[in-house]
Scaffold this active site. Sequence first.
Site, PDB file in Angstrom:
ATOM      1  N   SER A  80      37.514  -5.673 -35.500  1.00 13.06           N
ATOM      2  CA  SER A  80      38.467  -5.089 -36.546  1.00 13.06           C
ATOM      3  C   SER A  80      39.617  -4.140 -35.889  1.00 13.06           C
ATOM      4  O   SER A  80      39.532  -2.919 -36.257  1.00 13.06           O
ATOM      5  CB  SER A  80      37.716  -4.112 -37.602  1.00 13.06           C
ATOM      6  OG  SER A  80      37.284  -3.025 -37.235  1.00 13.06           O
ATOM      7  N   ASN A 109      53.055 -14.135 -31.775  1.00 15.56           N
ATOM      8  CA  ASN A 109      52.301 -14.024 -32.985  1.00 15.56           C
ATOM      9  C   ASN A 109      52.863 -12.753 -33.867  1.00 15.56           C
ATOM     10  O   ASN A 109      52.816 -11.997 -33.425  1.00 15.56           O
ATOM     11  CB  ASN A 109      50.733 -13.889 -32.533  1.00 15.56           C
ATOM     12  CG  ASN A 109      49.958 -13.811 -33.832  1.00 15.56           C
ATOM     13  OD1 ASN A 109      49.932 -12.816 -34.354  1.00 15.56           O
ATOM     14  ND2 ASN A 109      49.011 -14.904 -34.089  1.00 15.56           N
ATOM     15  N   CYS A 143      46.602 -12.276 -42.321  1.00 21.57           N
ATOM     16  CA  CYS A 143      46.643 -10.671 -42.456  1.00 21.57           C
ATOM     17  C   CYS A 143      46.614 -10.448 -44.207  1.00 21.57           C
ATOM     18  O   CYS A 143      47.119 -11.108 -44.738  1.00 21.57           O
ATOM     19  CB  CYS A 143      47.828 -10.185 -41.596  1.00 21.57           C
ATOM     20  SG  CYS A 143      49.445 -10.937 -41.874  1.00 21.57           S
ATOM     21  N   LYS A 180      48.999 -19.531 -38.443  1.00 16.36           N
ATOM     22  CA  LYS A 180      47.765 -19.373 -37.997  1.00 16.36           C
ATOM     23  C   LYS A 180      46.840 -19.269 -39.446  1.00 16.36           C
ATOM     24  O   LYS A 180      47.170 -18.225 -40.072  1.00 16.36           O
ATOM     25  CB  LYS A 180      47.848 -17.875 -37.153  1.00 16.36           C
ATOM     26  CG  LYS A 180      46.342 -17.726 -36.767  1.00 16.36           C
ATOM     27  CD  LYS A 180      45.909 -18.396 -35.849  1.00 16.36           C
ATOM     28  CE  LYS A 180      44.749 -17.877 -34.949  1.00 16.36           C
ATOM     29  NZ  LYS A 180      44.964 -16.735 -33.962  1.00 16.36           N
TER      30      LYS A 180
HETATM   31  C1  LIG Z   1      40.008  -8.826 -30.259  1.00 14.48           C
HETATM   32  C2  LIG Z   1      40.701  -9.667 -31.051  1.00 14.48           C
HETATM   33  C3  LIG Z   1      42.004  -9.586 -31.664  1.00 14.48           C
HETATM   34  C4  LIG Z   1      42.655 -10.586 -32.164  1.00 14.48           C
HETATM   35  N1  LIG Z   1      43.902 -10.714 -32.481  1.00 14.48           N
HETATM   36  C5  LIG Z   1      44.714 -11.479 -33.270  1.00 14.48           C
HETATM   37  C6  LIG Z   1      45.975 -11.201 -33.536  1.00 14.48           C
HETATM   38  O1  LIG Z   1      46.572 -10.353 -33.467  1.00 14.48           O
HETATM   39  N2  LIG Z   1      46.797 -12.366 -34.432  1.00 14.48           N
HETATM   40  C7  LIG Z   1      45.843 -13.436 -34.831  1.00 14.48           C
HETATM   41  O2  LIG Z   1      46.604 -14.264 -35.481  1.00 14.48           O
HETATM   42  N3  LIG Z   1      44.713 -13.584 -34.568  1.00 14.48           N
HETATM   43  C8  LIG Z   1      44.076 -12.779 -33.593  1.00 14.48           C
HETATM   44  N4  LIG Z   1      42.619 -12.906 -33.104  1.00 14.48           N
HETATM   45  C9  LIG Z   1      42.092 -14.345 -33.604  1.00 14.48           C
HETATM   46  C10 LIG Z   1      41.894 -15.106 -32.263  1.00 14.48           C
HETATM   47  O3  LIG Z   1      43.216 -15.497 -32.114  1.00 14.48           O
HETATM   48  C11 LIG Z   1      41.150 -16.510 -32.521  1.00 14.48           C
HETATM   49  O4  LIG Z   1      41.695 -16.784 -33.630  1.00 14.48           O
HETATM   50  C12 LIG Z   1      39.673 -16.064 -32.834  1.00 14.48           C
HETATM   51  O5  LIG Z   1      39.281 -15.135 -32.035  1.00 14.48           O
HETATM   52  C13 LIG Z   1      38.800 -17.324 -32.479  1.00 14.48           C
HETATM   53  O6  LIG Z   1      39.023 -17.751 -31.319  1.00 14.48           O
HETATM   54  P1  LIG Z   1      38.022 -17.523 -30.082  1.00 14.48           P
HETATM   55  O7  LIG Z   1      36.444 -17.790 -30.764  1.00 14.48           O
HETATM   56  O8  LIG Z   1      38.461 -18.214 -28.828  1.00 14.48           O
HETATM   57  O9  LIG Z   1      38.012 -15.910 -30.080  1.00 14.48           O
HETATM   58  C14 LIG Z   1      42.069 -11.843 -32.587  1.00 14.48           C
HETATM   59  C15 LIG Z   1      40.522 -12.250 -32.044  1.00 14.48           C
HETATM   60  C16 LIG Z   1      40.163 -11.036 -31.189  1.00 14.48           C
HETATM   61  C17 LIG Z   1      38.539 -11.546 -30.629  1.00 14.48           C
END
Ligand SMILES: Cc1cc2nc3c(=O)[nH]c(=O)nc-3n(C[C@H](O)[C@H](O)[C@H](O)COP(=O)(O)O)c2cc1C
Length: 324
Positions: A80, A109, A143, A180
Amino acid sequence: MNKKTVRSELAVKLKQVSLATPLLTASGTSGTSDEINDLENSPQIIDALGAFVTKGVTLEARSGNREMRVVETRTGLLNSIGLQNSGAAVFVREELPRLANYNLPIIVNISAGQVDEFGRLSEFLMEHDHDEAIAGIEINVSCPNICAGGVAFGVDPRTVEKAVRAACQPLRRDVFSLTKMTPNVTDISEPAKGAIAGGTDGLSMINTLRGMAINVHTGSYYLGNKTGGLSGPAIKPVGIQMVHECYRTIPECRRGTVPIIGIGGIATWEDALEYIMAGATAVGIGTAWFVNPNVFVEIKTGLETYCRKHSTTITQKIGSVHEI
Ligand SMILES: Cc1cc2nc3c(=O)[nH]c(=O)nc-3n(C[C@H](O)[C@H](O)[C@H](O)COP(=O)(O)O)c2cc1C
């Protein structure tokens, strides 16, 4: 922009931009140029990437949510962060010029609290991208929408359409847009159709799934925000199904005019190929990168070996499971 040599088996296209490989960083998990440059094997990592997706940028700086902001669970990571970032002005002045040195397509992004803020942010980025370093933007409709009491934009197809239209309108003709998508919905294809109606060039799916963890020893929540977003291995089957569903039911996805970036729980080349066979043109990798700094290099090598062994290309494998 993309000055890398495009390798034939792995090369894919997002609108007019050719990507040397189908591998993208997942937003929020790769920080900025500094973090990657600190890694010992950074040239190989850059070489394995088709594009770099930045962490979420907002119009104004945000300090993020209160701590704790991340907690590991047995099957994935809960976070979070609350979109902590320095704001768009610092981004264009300090981070974008460094990212441009990667010699990779840069996808920014973007997040906002209101529909018209998406438009103002997009406009600001275009006005200040003097070297035309931005190849694409990724509109984060996962968001919270202030006007809807903090419910994510992405749950309502009409709101998605409006946010995407606002964000796309100021873009230069050579800049593509991705939306996204949030997986916290009943039927992902409905907001996806909203994004397409709003003018998106592609879909990125999925963002994190809403989750919670309680510490039974203290009797309290692990996260300062109580709830967070789950990423990592646990969400891969959800992501695969959602990519499959959009490819199956949305003609623009099936025809390839609206490509899908598959994201969620990818840690190996087989995971990446699974998303591609479900209908993704490219894939984003986030949480796995926290545990394995070599993940992009390993996945690129695995996909190359697979394509050579089977005399095929990534483009030929897109949506291949739908043919059976
Ligand atoms: C620490 C963290 C920060 C994230 N920040 C964003 C963000 O700023 N914008 C966004 O669209 N997704 C954000 N995400 C989501 C990731 O881009 C991704 O969609 C999600 O983690 C699933 O992929 P994964 O399982 O490979 O991590 C974030 C994920 C994590 C773990």
